[in-house]
Design a protein around this motif. Sequence first.
Motif, PDB file in Angstrom:
ATOM      1  N   TRP A 417       1.023  -1.084   0.124  1.00  0.00           N
ATOM      2  CA  TRP A 417       0.058  -0.269   0.276  1.00  0.00           C
ATOM      3  C   TRP A 417       0.721   1.225  -0.145  1.00  0.00           C
ATOM      4  N   LYS A 418       2.262   0.777   0.422  1.00  0.00           N
ATOM      5  CA  LYS A 418       2.794   2.520   0.055  1.00  0.00           C
ATOM      6  C   LYS A 418       3.769   2.455  -0.834  1.00  0.00           C
ATOM      7  N   ASP A 419       4.750   1.404  -0.835  1.00  0.00           N
ATOM      8  CA  ASP A 419       6.312   1.197  -1.987  1.00  0.00           C
ATOM      9  C   ASP A 419       5.422   1.285  -3.115  1.00  0.00           C
ATOM     10  N   ASP A 420       4.881  -0.366  -3.452  1.00  0.00           N
ATOM     11  CA  ASP A 420       4.386  -0.596  -4.914  1.00  0.00           C
ATOM     12  C   ASP A 420       3.643   0.548  -5.178  1.00  0.00           C
ATOM     13  N   ALA A 421       2.753   1.005  -4.573  1.00  0.00           N
ATOM     14  CA  ALA A 421       1.706   2.393  -5.355  1.00  0.00           C
ATOM     15  C   ALA A 421       2.218   3.304  -5.353  1.00  0.00           C
ATOM     16  N   GLU A 422       3.699   3.724  -4.337  1.00  0.00           N
ATOM     17  CA  GLU A 422       4.695   5.064  -4.295  1.00  0.00           C
ATOM     18  C   GLU A 422       5.395   5.408  -5.861  1.00  0.00           C
ATOM     19  N   ARG A 423       5.706   3.795  -6.092  1.00  0.00           N
ATOM     20  CA  ARG A 423       5.845   3.587  -7.621  1.00  0.00           C
ATOM     21  C   ARG A 423       5.502   3.850  -8.823  1.00  0.00           C
ATOM     22  N   LYS A 424       4.012   2.953  -8.241  1.00  0.00           N
ATOM     23  CA  LYS A 424       2.533   3.274  -9.497  1.00  0.00           C
ATOM     24  C   LYS A 424       2.511   4.691  -9.895  1.00  0.00           C
ATOM     25  N   GLY A 425       2.928   5.717  -9.122  1.00  0.00           N
ATOM     26  CA  GLY A 425       2.452   7.015  -9.097  1.00  0.00           C
ATOM     27  C   GLY A 425       1.603   7.030  -8.135  1.00  0.00           C
ATOM     28  N   ILE A 426       0.358   6.323  -7.652  1.00  0.00           N
ATOM     29  CA  ILE A 426      -0.501   6.281  -7.152  1.00  0.00           C
ATOM     30  C   ILE A 426      -0.478   6.806  -5.194  1.00  0.00           C
ATOM     31  N   MET A 462      -8.257  -0.826  -5.500  1.00  0.00           N
ATOM     32  CA  MET A 462      -7.890   0.509  -5.590  1.00  0.00           C
ATOM     33  C   MET A 462      -6.536   0.886  -6.606  1.00  0.00           C
ATOM     34  N   PRO A 463      -6.615   0.332  -7.776  1.00  0.00           N
ATOM     35  CA  PRO A 463      -5.480   0.710  -8.651  1.00  0.00           C
ATOM     36  C   PRO A 463      -5.287   1.974  -9.336  1.00  0.00           C
ATOM     37  N   ASP A 464      -6.522   3.092  -8.606  1.00  0.00           N
ATOM     38  CA  ASP A 464      -5.866   4.125  -8.595  1.00  0.00           C
ATOM     39  C   ASP A 464      -5.786   4.999  -7.256  1.00  0.00           C
ATOM     40  N   GLY A 465      -5.729   4.319  -6.609  1.00  0.00           N
ATOM     41  CA  GLY A 465      -5.314   4.328  -5.361  1.00  0.00           C
ATOM     42  C   GLY A 465      -6.630   4.856  -4.543  1.00  0.00           C
ATOM     43  N   GLY A 466      -7.050   5.295  -2.981  1.00  0.00           N
ATOM     44  CA  GLY A 466      -7.789   5.174  -2.643  1.00  0.00           C
ATOM     45  C   GLY A 466      -7.063   5.683  -1.294  1.00  0.00           C
ATOM     46  N   THR A 467      -8.363   5.240  -0.330  1.00  0.00           N
ATOM     47  CA  THR A 467      -8.551   4.756   1.417  1.00  0.00           C
ATOM     48  C   THR A 467      -8.607   3.667   1.867  1.00  0.00           C
ATOM     49  N   LEU A 468      -7.859   2.937   2.465  1.00  0.00           N
ATOM     50  CA  LEU A 468      -7.931   1.902   3.511  1.00  0.00           C
ATOM     51  C   LEU A 468      -8.273   2.418   5.069  1.00  0.00           C
ATOM     52  N   THR A 469      -9.614   1.644   4.835  1.00  0.00           N
ATOM     53  CA  THR A 469      -9.820   2.027   6.622  1.00  0.00           C
ATOM     54  C   THR A 469      -9.782   0.777   7.390  1.00  0.00           C
ATOM     55  N   ILE A 470      -8.778   0.453   8.401  1.00  0.00           N
ATOM     56  CA  ILE A 470      -9.246   0.032   9.075  1.00  0.00           C
ATOM     57  C   ILE A 470      -9.312   0.124  11.129  1.00  0.00           C
ATOM     58  N   SER A 471     -11.263   0.008  11.242  1.00  0.00           N
ATOM     59  CA  SER A 471     -11.686  -0.295  12.753  1.00  0.00           C
ATOM     60  C   SER A 471     -12.036  -1.580  13.489  1.00  0.00           C
TER      61      SER A 471
END
Length: 682
Positions: A417-426, A462-471
């Motif tokens: 959710w952080k490293d791979d997403a940043e590499r994809k520009g999301i 979420m291929p274009d990014g988004g928010t992951l919420t854990i509660s």
Amino acid sequence: MKLLSPLIRFGADAEELFKNKKGSEHQYEVMLAVAQVMSSSLSLHQILNTSLEMICEQLNIDAGAVWLLDEDGIKLQLFSHFHVPQRVLEKLEEEIDVRSDPIWQQINEGRQAILLEEYPKPELAGMLKREGFKALAAIPLIHHERVLGRFGLGRRNDKPFTEKELRLLTGIGEQLGTAVANALLYEKTRLLARQMEAIFDAAQEGFLLVGCDNHILSFNRAFAQLLDVEPNDLAGKRCEFISEQLKQKVKDKNLGDLLEHINLIETNPNEMIEVEFEMTEPNRILSCYSRPVFDEHNNRLGRMWMLRDITEERSRQEEMLQLERFNALGEIAGGVAHDLNNTLLSIIGYAELLTHAGLDERSKTFAERILTSARDAAHIVTRMRAFYRAHRESSKRTLIDINQLLKQVVDLTSNRWKDDAERKGITIKVVTDFKDVPQIEGIAPELRQAFINIILNAIDAMPDGGTLTISTWQDSSQVCVAISDTGIGMDKSIQNQIFKPFFTTKEKGTGLGLSITDRVLKELGGTISVESNPGNGSRFIVCLPSRSIKSKPPEENESFEPHALRILLIDDDSRSLEVLKEMLKALGHEVVTAGDGIKGMNKFRQRLFDLVITDLGMPGMNGFQVAEAIHAIAPQKPVILLTGWGDTFEEEQLQHTGISNILRKPTTLKTLQEILSKVVSK
């Protein structure tokens, strides 16, 4: 130059004073001498001690002291002194609150040196008189219109401070204030640099900075350790030294990829690279990341390298992959075992019935051989089932802090959710809302895997990014976890299938992640559900019991022969239904059959039965649901759960659903008789 500019102005002021006022040559020399002291050092103590000593000696002053304002701007603290008598010094070392100090109020308002007729504190004033001090002056230390402190001077002779001296001291106070400000800034900068250096050197990741000329500028201890070289070997070397070390110590299978990346940045200095490789000595896996460094004007300053030891991380990932593969094998083996058990039930049941059917000796021998072979096959199925369940049944359940476990899961999945997403520009933002919840009992590795499966699915949605919420929250006797995404969502048809083994909507998916998660949670007495709509994301809700697990009480061995019973038998497998019916009739019981749970409940409402035997896995209404429905109508009615899956059940789960005992497929006439006796005797 910024540090020297006040001193240049100070020299100019001194020169102007010399030109315009006759007889000021000595004062001019004093100002130049103080200016030289301030320009020769950035040490606060050295500047104040030397300047104070020089002022006293050059102006025939007997004693002096310097106070500086604290960071809060409330207290004055003694910082330097010269020839102050010991008794007086003890009093001067006491903190001065500027809010109630008349000397401070005068110099803070007037911003110039003042004469003191008498020191405001009576006790200290008396001491000064007894020590022979007759002339006192207070001078502010000023920087950019702000008073940073003050210095006080005293003479024992009858010579008072002249107006000319006070103007000179005011000028010295302004320049000394600037020197103090510069020294304080220097000290803060040095402290910050030491702190940054300590953090840099204590980091587990290895960092190295290389200039544009390819010479190594800086590195931390971890970089040398990960590269397995002595720090002295890195100092002053060119970047090619690192490339050579890597070429020598990287395993052949990774060398080609590494050289390709190194050649890429050698031909294009602005290129960013990231590559993983395995070292030979010592044997570990490293992640190498390198990117150019630019200033605020986008001018390249050099290159930053980072090495990270990911050996344990890859080992954990491999273990998780192996566990997933093993669990997938377990799903397949469990399904095979279920089908075989249904088939073996028919073979064993009919073979046993044949041995009691009055056959001739030869036919009876054949029936007994069939029975023996079928029992051997059943034993093989049992061993196969035990094999794929062994790694779980050997694990002990422990108390688990679900919030802490979820924090571990978030950290373990950060590469996605952080490293791979940043590499994809999301950007994928992770939001947590953990409430204070009780602990649960479970097997931590399995629960981690279950939640990782859910989170990875959410990330893929979420291929274009988004928010992951854990509660998390508590709901009665359950601890609940919700994992929500803002992804593509899914329709009802997909929701109905996502927990089935091998169902997937991904091109490269195995379709096992959520099915394994579902099974893990069910084994812990938990549930999982999903809420979703196309285009509006998905929300997975997991609920687990917070109660402790009670041990099963030992069973008493009693011999009891049940009378003829009226039994309702429910099973969706027609072969199992027929053979069990015949076996029960052979034991002297009346049997009514039903092909599924709904039909079984209809017959239960129409007739009176002594007990019910129901299969576990049935469409529409499973065995647990049948047992709960019967328990609601007739709480004392015995219900035996029939299963070919080899499931394990907790005592509380059986009691909650009203199940009296478990009958496992394939069964024999003897086992069937023993369970009926046990249930009826209760």
